[in-house]
Design an enzyme around this catalytic site. Structure first.
Site, mmCIF file in Angstrom:
data_model
loop_
_atom_site.group_PDB
_atom_site.id
_atom_site.type_symbol
_atom_site.label_atom_id
_atom_site.label_comp_id
_atom_site.label_asym_id
_atom_site.label_seq_id
_atom_site.Cartn_x
_atom_site.Cartn_y
_atom_site.Cartn_z
ATOM 1 N N PRO A 613 0.929 -1.346 0.061
ATOM 2 C CA PRO A 613 0.656 0.106 0.249
ATOM 3 C C PRO A 613 1.128 1.116 -0.046
ATOM 4 O O PRO A 613 1.939 1.247 0.620
ATOM 5 C CB PRO A 613 -0.751 0.211 1.054
ATOM 6 C CG PRO A 613 -0.385 -0.557 2.342
ATOM 7 C CD PRO A 613 1.056 -1.865 1.216
ATOM 8 N N HIS A 614 0.279 2.272 -0.888
ATOM 9 C CA HIS A 614 0.702 3.805 -0.716
ATOM 10 C C HIS A 614 -0.161 4.690 -1.596
ATOM 11 O O HIS A 614 -1.074 4.127 -1.744
ATOM 12 C CB HIS A 614 2.216 3.281 -1.904
ATOM 13 C CG HIS A 614 2.084 2.985 -3.018
ATOM 14 N ND1 HIS A 614 1.519 1.264 -3.645
ATOM 15 C CD2 HIS A 614 2.128 3.887 -4.062
ATOM 16 C CE1 HIS A 614 1.924 1.668 -4.417
ATOM 17 N NE2 HIS A 614 0.978 3.292 -5.220
ATOM 18 N N ALA A 615 1.017 5.793 -0.861
ATOM 19 C CA ALA A 615 -0.958 6.492 -1.043
ATOM 20 C C ALA A 615 0.317 7.899 -1.744
ATOM 21 O O ALA A 615 1.808 8.236 -1.786
ATOM 22 C CB ALA A 615 -1.357 7.577 -0.458
#
Lengths: 701, 97
Positions: A613-615
């Protein structure tokens, strides 16, 4: 005491009891709390509301119930003060409820009585006499007479007198100039307290419900808004934007509201045929004043925007106002403190960006002028909305990040934290300063409707991505025709719709993205030129160097084994919390990782059982970082191919490049089934570290 | 020839994909530009081929550029079997090198 329009049954949703609870001071108290997102001390509240700490404590007790009824949470934090938790309710919604719950028992204190009397006299619509005041204000004859005497004295200072006719009816004896000055000064009182803006903002909400004859905190304010012409839709905003664009002054400039109010009054009065006369000699004097030429241009814009014809003396007086605004700004400029901060900010930002000195004296002055109101807002606990905030964070993550770090010089001097909204503005200044260095040679006219520095920033982005473009001018929509008449312009680029003939217009957002840039390039016939990589994506090729490797990021405290999670949200949150605990990211980043998956789908599940996950890089990311958690039980992300997931590697990037080395090493690790199995069966964090170590540069290739 | 790899943010998953594509290009001895893009900008980008995670399917419809979707983003074999034929074809259409 007078019941003012006072049938509580008409006041929607508010019981009589509520109304008596929320007197003016308590309303003011809620407004102050609403404006701040940091706790405010009771002492500070008492000072602002000019009452005792004891009264404030009592008021807070009373307010508590109203807040609870309306779904708000009044939090008292020992040693730091009081905070109003809005629980997701919008500010406008709360303000509307506040107005609806307003005091229906109108307690006309002497000052308000007198203000009302003045406003009736200024309106001149009805005959005023002690008897009429008696009925309308519910006071005794002698009080009415006394009030009139006070009012007469006060007006006397403006050179205005009262005239009583044979029947006893009282009217104002004033010149147009005196009349306007009084109205402007009275409106200014409200502007300073912030009531004017709030009132104008809530007006539309209450107007939709004509049956609810809402009793406002101040009837005189209502009258003043009408008299000044500010009741017209968005008049204040339109004028503020016009003036700020025209003069190149940020809308937050403290001296601006005063000027805007004068303009509003002028427009509204001239429309009613009430103009300021001037003798030929006086007119000559006005024409030679400093602000006259600017006044002429602004007047032209006003004439177009409001379909009104401003006679010459009006323009002359406008010039006087502009000159006084310039003086005030000059005085601000001499405020050395802001200058020092601005210089320090740019210095720190330059070194953080790894660039040479970014700023020139103009940039420093512009930022210093902006810092002044920022400091004021910080120290007053006021909260400014920044409509561009999300766009800034998304499209200028780097500048936002640097601004939030360099903003520390402001924070340490003021002793308070800068909210994101203010950092957003700093980022715009920074962006404008950085890109300004690369100005160029093509003839484009920029048109901007609003926004602090939007025009500058747009100009900056355009010149960065289109070095052959020369920005010949930046104007507001009303200034377009004028600019086109005396400038040679090849193309117009605008952030708002324009009605232009014989001219090519491209429309963009304030911070254009790659698609928009490409479009403009095509239109200008520039598309053959190599497009510089927008977010430094090409820089990704420069791998190696000093970039952190996987083992720099996945250190002992970044690895957790057999973490419990019921679903993917919990898994991502648990993995993100490792970064939060290590001080790598703020919890806001963890939320954005969850949101990214909600919005874009489970594509972060990059391989069977593995999710990354990453943003987007935002200010919530303090440094490039990654963690590794192994879940106790696998969870499903909704990715058909690769579910269920038991290994989660959240990634927090600061740009498109710094994490490249570590990411490429992680990719290699993910391809190695044996090493993945070692991680899945590891009995201790150290065993995982051993695997990670194998992908450090020494053992690589 | 330009190959664009796409993901939601334009710097995580797409970067991984890009590295694989670069390896693959080297392997096939084909010269091409590679670049990453986030979903929001992909429509304004110019490219001959887009490679994206299969979860992006719903976001990448009605594009004029061919798109290849990858299920397992770290599986070289899957990427090779899906992308290599298209790369070869594009290379030939472009007149070889």
């Amino acid at each position: 005491m007078l019941r003012w329009n006072g049938d509580p049954a008409l006041v929607s949703g508010a019981t009589r009891e509520e109304c008596s609870i929320l007197n003016e001071r308590r309303q003011a108290l809620i407004r102050i709390l609403l404006e701040s997102h940091q706790p405010i001390t009771i002492r500070h509240l008492a000072t602002v509301l000019k009452t005792s700490s004891r009264t404030i404590r009592y008021d807070l007790g009373q307010i508590n119930d109203w807040c609870a009824d309306n779904g708000l949470n009044l939090i008292r934090k020992p040693h730091s003060g009081v905070l109003l938790d809005q629980r997701g309710l919008s500010r406008d919604d709360i303000l509307r409820r506040l107005v609806l719950a307003g005091p229906s028992e109108f307690v006309a204190r002497p000052a308000e009585r007198q203000r009302l009397t003045v406003s009736w006299l200024l309106a001149g619509a009805e005959a005023i006499c002690p008897e009429s005041l008696q009925t309308r204000l519910g006071v005794s004859h002698s009080t009415a007479v006394n009030d009139l005497r006070t009012v007469e004295n006060w007006l006397g200072r403006y050179g205005i007198s009262l005239r009583r006719d044979a029947a006893g009816a009282i009217t104002l004896q004033s010149t147009e100039r005196q009349w306007r000055q009084v109205v402007a000064d009275l409106v200014a009182e409200y502007t300073e307290g912030g009531q004017l803006l709030t009132r104008l903002r809530t007006t539309s909400a209450t107007e939709r419900n004509p049956s609810h004859d809402v009793v406002d905190e101040s009837e005189s304010l209502r009258t003043m808004i009408q008299l000044s012409g500010l009741d017209a839709a968005n008049r204040l905003q339109t004028l503020t934007e016009m003036v700020s664009e025209h003069l190149g002054v940020p809308p937050t400039e403290p001296a601006l509201p005063n000027l805007v109010v004068h303009l509003a009054i002028a427009v509204s009065r001239v429309r009613q045929g009430k103009t300021i006369p001037a003798s030929a000699a006086h007119l000559e004097e006005l024409r030679s004043a400093a602000g006259y030429s600017t006044a002429e241009r602004l007047a032209e814009a006003l004439e177009q925007a409001f379909q009104v014809r401003l006679p010459e003396p009006e323009v002359g007086y406008l010039g006087l106002h502009l000159a006084s605004l310039a003086q005030k700004r000059q005085a601000d400029d001499e405020d050395g403190e802001s200058r020092v901060m601005a210089r320090d900010f740019y210095r720190l930002a330059s070194s953080l960006l790894g660039a040479g000195p970014l700023m020139d004296e103009d940039d420093i002055l512009a930022l210093a002028l902006h810092l002044k109101p920022i400091r004021h807002r910080l120290s007053e606990g006021l909260f400014l909305r920044n409509p561009l905030l999300n766009e800034i964070k998304q499209k200028l993550p780097k500048f936002f990040e640097v601004a939030s770090k360099a903003g520390k010089v402001v924070e340490s001097r003021v002793g308070l934290r800068l909210p994101e909204e203010e950092i957003g503005y700093l980022a715009i200044h920074l962006g404008a300063a950085v890109e300004k260095k690369k100005l160029s040679r093509r003839r484009v006219l920029l048109v901007c409707g609003s926004g602090i520095g939007t025009a500058n920033l747009l100009a900056a982005s355009l010149s960065k991505y289109m070095p052959d473009v020369e920005i010949v001018g930046t104007v507001s929509p009303v200034g377009v025709e004028d600019a086109l008449s005396h400038l040679r312009v090849d193309h117009v680029i605008s952030t708002i719709r324009l009605d232009l003939q014989d001219m090519r217009v491209s429309y963009v957002s304030g911070i254009p993205d790659q698609a928009e840039i490409q479009l403009i390039k095509k239109r200008l016939g520039l598309e053959q030129e190599a497009a510089p990589a927008l977010a430094g994506a090409k820089g990704a090729r420069i791998a190696g160097g000093n970039l952190p490797v996987l083992s720099d990021l996945l250190t002992k405290n970044h690895i957790a084994l057999d973490v419990p999670a019921m679903n993917w949200q919990e898994a991502v949150t648990a993995a993100g919390d490792v970064l939060v605990r290590a001080g790598d990211v703020d919890s806001a980043y963890v939320q954005s990782m969850v949101q990214a998956i909600e919005q874009l789908g489970p594509y972060v599940v990059v391989a069977p059982g593995c999710a990354m996950p990453h943003a987007r890089p935002t200010a919530a990311v303090r440094r490039v970082s990654m963690s590794l958690i192994r879940l106790r039980e696998p969870v499903r992300f909704g990715n058909e191919e690769n579910d269920p997931v038991d290994l989660v590697f959240p990634l927090a990037a600061v740009d498109t490049n710094t994490h490249l080395k570590a990411l490429s090493q992680l990719t290699k690790l993910l391809q190695n089934e044996a090493d993945l199995k070692r991680i899945r069966t590891a009995r201790s964090v150290d065993e995982v570290l051993d695997v990670v170590q194998r992908y450090s540069p020494d053992s690589e290739e | 020839m330009k190959i664009l790899t796409v993901c939601g943010m334009g710097f995580g998953t797409s970067l991984m994909l890009k590295m694989f594509i670069q390896d693959l290009l080297k392997e096939l001895n084909i010269k091409a530009d590679t670049d990453v893009s986030d979903l929001g900008s992909v429509r304004g980008s110019q490219a001959d081929l887009i490679v994206a995670p299969s979860d992006m399917k719903t976001h990448l419809v009605d594009l004029s550029i061919p798109v290849i979707f990858i299920e397992n983003l770290i599986d070289k074999r899957e990427i090779r079997s899906k992308v290599a034929p298209v790369l070869k074809q594009l290379h030939e259409t472009a007149g070889g090198a």
